[in-house]
Write an enzyme that holds these catalytic residues in place. Structure first.
Site, PDB file in Angstrom:
ATOM      1  N   HIS A  38      47.278  38.534  35.340  1.00 45.29           N
ATOM      2  CA  HIS A  38      48.433  37.410  35.326  1.00 45.29           C
ATOM      3  C   HIS A  38      49.343  37.659  36.550  1.00 45.29           C
ATOM      4  O   HIS A  38      49.600  36.738  37.262  1.00 45.29           O
ATOM      5  CB  HIS A  38      49.183  37.253  33.957  1.00 45.29           C
ATOM      6  CG  HIS A  38      48.453  36.212  33.173  1.00 45.29           C
ATOM      7  ND1 HIS A  38      47.428  36.793  32.249  1.00 45.29           N
ATOM      8  CD2 HIS A  38      48.629  35.001  32.684  1.00 45.29           C
ATOM      9  CE1 HIS A  38      47.142  35.727  31.445  1.00 45.29           C
ATOM     10  NE2 HIS A  38      47.718  34.553  31.807  1.00 45.29           N
ATOM     11  N   LYS A 103      47.066  36.769  20.110  1.00 40.17           N
ATOM     12  CA  LYS A 103      47.836  36.827  18.747  1.00 40.17           C
ATOM     13  C   LYS A 103      49.364  37.164  19.030  1.00 40.17           C
ATOM     14  O   LYS A 103      49.652  37.381  19.939  1.00 40.17           O
ATOM     15  CB  LYS A 103      46.965  38.197  18.095  1.00 40.17           C
ATOM     16  CG  LYS A 103      47.467  39.345  18.974  1.00 40.17           C
ATOM     17  CD  LYS A 103      47.139  40.549  18.181  1.00 40.17           C
ATOM     18  CE  LYS A 103      47.218  42.091  18.773  1.00 40.17           C
ATOM     19  NZ  LYS A 103      48.532  42.484  18.863  1.00 40.17           N
TER      20      LYS A 103
END
Lengths: 181, 278
Positions: A38, A103
């Site tokens: 990222h 999650k």
């Protein structure tokens, strides 16, 4: 709570039918990226560069799999905790990303981005990496190979089991802890 | 005097790290099965069903239970009548290197600034205790980043006492919510020093879920906290329900008259640990 079978790339219509708590079986191509990937993707964008995959309608899976043993497309491949990607996610949703899979809780900024850009956040079961890897039919590194487990991969998944955690309308599935002190 | 060779340690550790990452300890398996029976929230139940299926599948396929095969944590008890032929620390690291490669385990160690991966999951994190006897006990834990990130330490005042400890633990777990992969196991270190309390907390996580603290007062405190944590209603994966925590393990140590050090080390449901004695 409804159940859907969805195919990537996702459309705005796909996303807008979903509500927090819905079950989704996802099939098609998803792209893997976590912390280091990222950072590199957003640095590339800041310099006017391109992302290593077509972002419109796409789904990013926050995962760093274990190496594939012989005869398998991938090793263990469950979700990592999503909040570490919160700083990058709104920019990607703005560019047309439709969903992320991970999650754990998302930031208010990400939840706002889901509403603004009509996106969704899916939860997969953390710590069920052996089980979830059975839904991955093919895997290939497409960028940042030097990042090892953090390289960007394209996964071909079939009936990947997900829950809608945050929908495009501000809905959230996570329980509010009952803290009484 | 007993001689243990470097090679013996390397081979033992290489096997240990692979086995621990594939086979969940029996007590943890039993706790997950029991949780599945007791959970009443259907979504939470479905999560627990997946977790039981996951450990069975890991055994069948020899795939790691979780993609985060962790930092390699060791608590080593070295008998003072043992002579190690070679370098103990290097032998453990070499065992980690070989085991993580041979077992197709993920290498998850990097430089804190450059974030460049060391490529072989070393260094291992080794806590060494010198004990009586002529045995070498090696306890290994594969500690995932998600649960470790949710762990905290603090320095309470003596006046805050047990009430303060309980508040800190409950607040921490409530704030962590779904992030550390509940149902969790909570290791708590009380006392010692700023650096020692977290080591106690981690050490506590090695105690099997089936084993109560030998000190009945601490055993009662463990139960009290377990009930309070489960009353938070976080549930499996944070989706709500009765089962947030599988066990609380406390270790304590004397501390300074001015201090009450406290550390909370959160462990995910995939509590991968194994020990061997040479």
């Amino acid at each position: 709570m409804s159940e859907y079978k969805l195919q990537t790339p996702l459309t705005e219509k796909d996303v807008l039918q979903l509500r927090a708590g819905d079950k989704v079986l996802l099939s098609g191509l998803v792209y893997t990226a976590r912390d280091a990937a990222h950072k590199r993707m957003l640095e590339a964008l800041a310099k006017g560069g391109e992302l290593p995959f077509p972002v419109k309608g796409s789904v990013i899976y926050y995962v760093g799999p274990t190496p594939a043993p012989l005869g398998r497309p991938i090793g263990s491949a469950g979700p990592t905790t999503s909040y570490r990607m919160d700083t990058y996610a709104p920019t990607l949703y703005k560019l047309g990303l439709k969903a992320t899979i991970g999650k754990g809780k998302r930031s208010p900024e990400v939840i706002e981005a889901l509403k603004t850009y009509k996106g969704v956040y899916f939860g997969a079961t953390g710590g069920a990496g052996a089980l979830l890897s059975q839904c991955v039919k093919q895997a290939k590194i497409i960028a940042y190979e030097d990042l090892g487990p953090e390289a960007v991969r394209v996964l071909h998944v079939q009936d990947f089991p997900l829950l809608v955690i945050n929908d495009a309308f501000g809905g959230e599935l996570y329980a509010k802890p009952q803290l009484i002190l | 005097m007993r001689i243990i060779s470097e090679n013996q340690i390397i081979e033992t550790v290489a096997e240990l790290v692979q086995e621990a990452n594939i086979n969940l300890p029996e007590d943890v398996k039993q706790a997950l099965v029991k949780a599945l029976e007791e959970e009443t929230n259907p979504v939470g139940k479905e999560i627990l069903r997946q977790l039981v299926e996951n450990y069975k599948l890991a055994e069948q396929t020899q795939l790691p239970l979780c993609q985060d095969t962790g930092l390699a944590i060791f608590f080593v008890e070295l008998g003072q009548d043992v002579f190690i032929e070679g370098d103990l620390v290097e032998a453990i690291n070499q065992g980690v290197r070989l085991g993580y490669e041979a077992g197709f385990l993920r290498k998850s160690v990097c430089d804190p600034f450059t974030r460049i991966n060391t490529g072989d999951n070393t260094p291992a994190f080794i806590h060494l205790d010198l004990v009586k006897g002529d045995k070498l006990k090696i306890k290994f834990m594969a500690k995932g980043g998600g649960s470790e990130n949710m762990s905290r330490a603090t320095m309470l005042t003596p006046a805050q006492g047990w009430k303060g400890i309980k508040e800190f633990v409950l607040k921490r777990i409530a704030e962590a919510g779904p992030n550390p992969c509940p149902p969790i196991i909570v290791g708590i270190g009380i006392g010692g020093t700023f650096d020692y309390a977290p080591i106690l907390a981690k050490k506590a996580l090695f105690r099997p879920l089936t084993l109560e603290h030998w000190d009945s007062e601490l055993a009662a405190k463990e139960k009290e906290l377990l009930t309070a944590i489960n009353e938070l209603g976080i549930g499996p994966m944070g989706l709500g329900g009765k089962i947030t925590c599988l066990g609380v393990k406390i270790e304590k140590s004397p501390c300074h008259i001015a201090s009450l050090p406290l550390a909370v080390n959160i462990q995910c449901h995939s509590s991968r640990r194994k020990e061997v004695e040479i």
